[in-house]
Write an enzyme that holds these catalytic residues in place. Structure first.
Site: not given
Ligand code: PEP
Ligand code: MG
Length: 544
Positions: A188, A431, A455, A502
């Protein structure tokens, strides 16, 4: 100049004089008592006094760090009434005829040791709370209290460790930074430091304690975790510049907290955060992310010597969902293999691991591992707004196999009358070029897509993402990648599904405009990038 390296729990820089934190920790006296009920009464009176003190600390914390963070002192007040704790103290007084201070001290050691040995890092960090509340009781019994001599001017408080009540009791106007030899980022104290936005370092080590004295000049770099004792002129100059740049940037971005992610012409998108573990939740909240777009669950597996149990996973997922308080949380199932290896999986060496036995391929081949994770995820879904996401998809049949396993897990939980959220969304990562190309076939099967550009780039451009010599060939803005992203967005929307990004490209501010124009609904970035992306989104006018 001496440099000590610890862990920064709040990214900011401060420079000033050291003040070594002093507390009265005279050894607790042990003596035999004659009147048990009088001694128990002394203990009860000390509890009342401690309660009064904690009420005052709670009010101060409420004002300085807000209700959620101040609640730790409410918990301390509740701990005063903890039956196990009280029974232990009373038992030692009455069975062994020993004074209350000593009985509290023994109980403190036993309970703190018990918490320190727990598997869960959050629970381990609670040992500090036990010590904090017990020390308060001991000082109330001796009508003596911990104190910091009146501080002259603003200083860097240096200590072995700081208890939450010590942290909040310090006059914030006089504290430039905290630096401690021990401590955990889950404590904390760390959370309070982050909320108070005070640069703080933990884990600087024993040597640090021996090296510092009152009045020493020092600089704390909360970004790198470095503590510069008696800095030379060049370091001082470099860090002053870094600090000024940081203050300027933060002041600008801070104004964006609580604001919408909306372009000038009214297009709204979601900006979420990527995390690898529960420890990063503080940064997510500080960064004002609208949700979690990618929780890389494999880190739960990588930090262990053996498979995490259903219970251990459930606790971690539940904590994330509860902390996000109803905001969307997308947890990606195990993406192990390639660069992320754990010995206990017993995976064999491969010529081309990135093209090998990894992620969903392992999960589908070893359903016992996958099912344990799915059960933990579905159980946790009852505590928030969960989305489950599957990595490394290349075909329709993989998705069908996953969905049928999810159905099986749901049916099992229902039969066992275990709660879960029927509406938890199921999505896949896009990906691989294969998944992007057949996204029209995949989209009817799932609730959402999230594009993993890391990826997707390596597979589309045939560039091993681990190979530093391929930088020049790895053009993340390559037309092929942008076309695959656009194709994926179109196919998601044709079937009314949402699509996010992402991978790291989501935080490439030079592409934000293009992504939104393509129809991307969500960008998931590292927590400290959220406000920077928001800033760009709010400056865009897509109609121009
Ligand atoms: C990606 O491949 O863009 C992804 C978000 O996964 P990681 O980087 O964990 O492979
Ligand atoms: Mg990935």
């Amino acid at each position: 100049m001496k440099i000590f390296k610890g862990k920064g729990v709040c990214g900011a820089i401060a420079s000033g004089r050291v003040s070594v934190f002093k507390r009265n920790e005279a050894p607790v006296k042990r003596y035999t008592i004659g009147d048990v009920s009088a001694e128990i009464e002394r203990f009860e009176n000390a509890k009342s006094l401690a309660r009064e003190q904690l009420d005052a600390i709670y009010s101060k914390a409420l004002f300085e760090v807000g209700e959620t963070n101040a609640s730790i002192f409410e918990i301390h007040i509740m701990m005063l009434d903890d039956e196990d704790f009280n029974e232990s103290v009373r038992g030692i007084i009455s069975d062994r005829l020993i004074n209350a201070e000593y009985a509290v001290s023994v109980t403190k050691d036993n309970f703190a040791a018990m918490f320190s040995e727990m598997d869960d890092s959050y629970m381990r960090a609670r040992a500090t709370d036990i010590r904090d509340i017990s020390n308060r009781l001991i000082s109330c019994l001796s009508s003596d209290s911990s104190h910091q001599e009146d501080i002259d001017g603003r200083v860097i408080i240096c200590a072995d460790d700081l208890a939450p009540s010590e942290t909040v009791s310090l006059d914030k106007g006089k504290v430039l930074a905290f630096a401690t030899a021990y401590g955990s980022s889950n404590s904390h104290t760390a959370i309070l430091a982050r909320t108070m936005n005070i640069p703080a370092l933990i884990g600087l080590g024993e040597e640090f304690l021996n090296a510092i004295s009152d009045g020493d000049m020092a600089i704390v770099d909360g970004f790198t975790g470095e503590f510069f004792l008696d800095p030379d002129e060049e370091t001082e100059k470099k860090l002053t510049q870094k600090r000024e740049a940081d203050i300027e940037k933060k002041a600008l971005l801070h104004k964006l907290k609580g604001k919408e992610n909306v372009t000038l012409d009214g297009r709204k998108i979601d900006i979420f955060a990527n995390i690898g573990g529960v420890g990063e939740l503080g940064a997510v909240l500080l960064g004002d992310a609208g949700g979690i777009g990618l929780f890389r669950s494999e880190f739960l597996y990588l930090e262990r010597e053996d498979y995490p149990t259903e219970e251990q996973q459930f606790e971690a997922y539940k904590k994330v969902l509860e902390s996000m308080a109803g905001k969307k949380v997308i947890i990606r199932t195990l993406d192990i293999g390639a660069d992320k290896k754990a010995d206990y999986f017993g995976l064999s060496q491969e010529e081309n691991p990135a093209l090998g036995f990894r992620a969903i391929r392992i999960c589908l081949e070893r359903p016992e591992i996958f099912k344990t994770q799915l059960r933990a995820l579905y159980r946790a879904s009852a505590y928030g707004r969960l989305g489950i996401m599957f990595p490394m998809i290349t075909s329709v049949s993989e998705v069908e196999r996953i969905l049928s396993l999810c159905r099986l897990v749901r049916a099992e939980l229902k039969a066992q009358e275990i709660e879960y959220d029927e509406n938890a969304e199921l999505g896949i990562m896009i990906e691989t070029p294969a998944a992007a190309i057949i996204s029209d076939r995949l989209s009817p099967l799932v609730d959402f897509f999230s594009i993993g550009t890391n990826d997707l780039t390596q597979y589309t451009l045939a560039c091993d993402r681990q190979n530093p010599h391929l930088e020049q060939f790895c053009d993340t803005h390559h037309e092929a990648i942008l076309r695959l992203i656009k194709h994926t967005c179109d196919n998601a929307h044709k079937h009314g599904k949402w699509v996010g990004i992402c991978g790291e490209l989501a935080s490439d501010l030079s592409l934000t405009r293009e992504f939104i124009k393509m129809g991307v609904d969500e960008l998931s970035v590292s927590p400290n990038m959220v406000l920077k992306v928001r800033d760009v989104v709010r400056s865009l006018n897509l109609s121009k």
